[in-house]
Design an enzyme around this catalytic site. Structure first.
Site, PDB file in Angstrom:
ATOM      1  N   ASP A  15       0.817  -1.230   0.000  1.00  0.00           N
ATOM      2  CA  ASP A  15       0.000   0.000   0.000  1.00  0.00           C
ATOM      3  C   ASP A  15       0.849   1.279   0.000  1.00  0.00           C
ATOM      4  OD1 ASP A  15      -2.053  -1.808   0.192  1.00  0.00           O
ATOM      5  OD2 ASP A  15      -2.265  -1.604   2.357  1.00  0.00           O
ATOM      6  N   GLY A  32      -1.156   5.002 -18.417  1.00  0.00           N
ATOM      7  CA  GLY A  32      -1.726   6.054 -19.260  1.00  0.00           C
ATOM      8  C   GLY A  32      -3.217   5.799 -19.395  1.00  0.00           C
ATOM      9  N   GLU A  34      -9.445   0.508  -4.265  1.00  0.00           N
ATOM     10  CA  GLU A  34     -10.396  -0.321  -3.505  1.00  0.00           C
ATOM     11  C   GLU A  34     -10.992   0.444  -2.312  1.00  0.00           C
ATOM     12  OE1 GLU A  34      -8.828  -3.725  -1.397  1.00  0.00           O
ATOM     13  OE2 GLU A  34      -7.046  -2.642  -0.781  1.00  0.00           O
TER      14      GLU A  34
HETATM   15  O1  F6P Z   1      -2.322  -4.182   3.116  1.00  0.00           O
HETATM   16  C1  F6P Z   1      -2.121  -4.951   1.990  1.00  0.00           C
HETATM   17  C2  F6P Z   1      -3.443  -5.350   1.378  1.00  0.00           C
HETATM   18  O2  F6P Z   1      -3.197  -6.160   0.252  1.00  0.00           O
HETATM   19  C3  F6P Z   1      -4.366  -4.186   1.016  1.00  0.00           C
HETATM   20  O3  F6P Z   1      -4.025  -3.579  -0.192  1.00  0.00           O
HETATM   21  C4  F6P Z   1      -5.708  -4.864   1.007  1.00  0.00           C
HETATM   22  O4  F6P Z   1      -6.735  -3.947   1.296  1.00  0.00           O
HETATM   23  C5  F6P Z   1      -5.575  -5.868   2.116  1.00  0.00           C
HETATM   24  O5  F6P Z   1      -4.188  -6.099   2.304  1.00  0.00           O
HETATM   25  C6  F6P Z   1      -6.261  -7.170   1.879  1.00  0.00           C
HETATM   26  O6  F6P Z   1      -6.126  -7.906   3.041  1.00  0.00           O
HETATM   27  P1  F6P Z   1      -6.472  -9.434   3.208  1.00  0.00           P
HETATM   28  O7  F6P Z   1      -5.319 -10.209   2.692  1.00  0.00           O
HETATM   29  O8  F6P Z   1      -6.642  -9.615   4.671  1.00  0.00           O
HETATM   30  O9  F6P Z   1      -7.696  -9.687   2.406  1.00  0.00           O
END
Ligand code: F6P
Length: 295
Positions: free
Chosen positions: A126, A184, A218
């Site tokens: 992230d 892009g 997301e």
């Molecule tokens: O923090 C990393 C991440 O991949 C985020 O981008 C995502 O929201 C979350 O973890 C998903 O978490 P989990 O593996 O618990 O579904």
């Protein structure tokens, strides 16, 4: 000294490289290294593992976290936290290297407040940690997202279809922004560019390109609902796709391998010089070691 190493939270490409670098660097100092499996859960339940050089070698350039990660709810309970402290004592761990993101850092600080010596390596796709410009895994996540989107857009273009691509990032728009710029893409919706469905639809209607690519961070809006709304308002065919876990499960790109090596070298040096309660960060493009505050 005996140093424990654990990875915690969402795995980030480059974590396995850290394990190998830390093991080799710290044992070369004449200190002992053990791994704690399943993140903070492993501390609670006493999962202390002896590193195996052959495994370190095999997983070095692979994504994932071969010693296992976890989002530990047990560690956050008073009872679980006490058990974690007991495990540290029972195995005579003098310090702990924690590799993870924001949640893991909170855990590290909680341990620090109880007098545990910690070292921290920022690792989350992230890239949303205020302490550092760069956290391990981000570049790989962007690159994996781009590869995926390029392939899907090829088939979209064959039918003049448009697509909403949801990328990871939790509450951070960093991956979305970077993917949008590097591909892009035509439209971006993230925390800095919120959805205005009216303006977006108007722009799409005016757009002459037969296939459009929209990147969506997301946890903002439902991607399928957005595609449906756009299809209704713009009279184009819109699909919705989730780029998802491929962003975590892709083997680390060169930058993440290099960062993992640099961060691990800083922590190894911190072990040598007893600079406890520190975090390896990138500042002004350079890696350095910084003192961690307890709160
Ligand atoms: O923090 C990393 C991440 O991949 C985020 O981008 C995502 O929201 C979350 O973890 C998903 O978490 P989990 O593996 O618990 O579904």
């Amino acid at each position: 000294m005996k140093i424990g190493v654990l990875v915690s939270g969402g795995d980030a490409p480059g974590m396995n490289k850290c394990l190998k670098e830390l093991y080799e660097g710290i044992t070369a100092l004449g200190e002992e290294v053990v791994f704690v499996g399943h993140g903070y859960d492993g501390l609670v339940y006493g999962e202390v593992l002896k590193p195996k050089p052959a495994e370190l070698e095999a997983y070095e350039k692979r994504a994932g976290a071969y010693i296992k990660s976890a989002r530990s709810s047990a560690f956050m309970t008073p009872d679980g936290f006490k058990k974690a402290l007991k495990t540290l004592k029972k195995h005579s761990l003098d310090a702990l290297v924690i590799i993870g993101g924001n949640g893991s850092l909170k855990g590290a600080k909680a341990l620090m407040r109880e007098g545990v010596r910690v070292f921290f390596i920022p690792a989350t796709i992230d890239n949303d940690m205020p302490e550092t410009e760069y956290s391990l895994g981000f570049e790989t996540a962007v690159s994996a997202g781009l590869d995926y989107i390029k392939k899907v857009m090829t088939t979209m273009e064959a039918f003049d279809k448009s697509c909403v691509f949801e990328v990871m990032g939790r509450y951070s728009g960093a991956i979305a922004e970077e993917v949008y710029n590097e591909y892009g893409a035509d439209y971006l919706i993230n925390s800095s560019h919120p959805l205005d469905i009216g303006a977006l639809s108007k722009s799409v209607i005016k757009n002459k390109k037969p296939s459009l690519c929209l990147i969506l961070q997301e946890n903002l809006v439902d991607r399928s609902m957005l595609a449906f709304e756009l299809e209704t308002r713009t009279k184009r065919v819109w699909k919705a796709d989730d780029v998802g876990y491929v962003q975590r499960g892709t083997d680390p790109v060169k930058k993440d391998l290099k960062k993992a090596k640099a961060y691990s070298a800083l922590v190894t040096e911190a072990v040598r010089t007893h600079r406890y309660n520190t975090i390896a960060v990138t500042e002004g493009g350079k890696e350095k070691l910084v003192t961690l505050q307890k709160y």
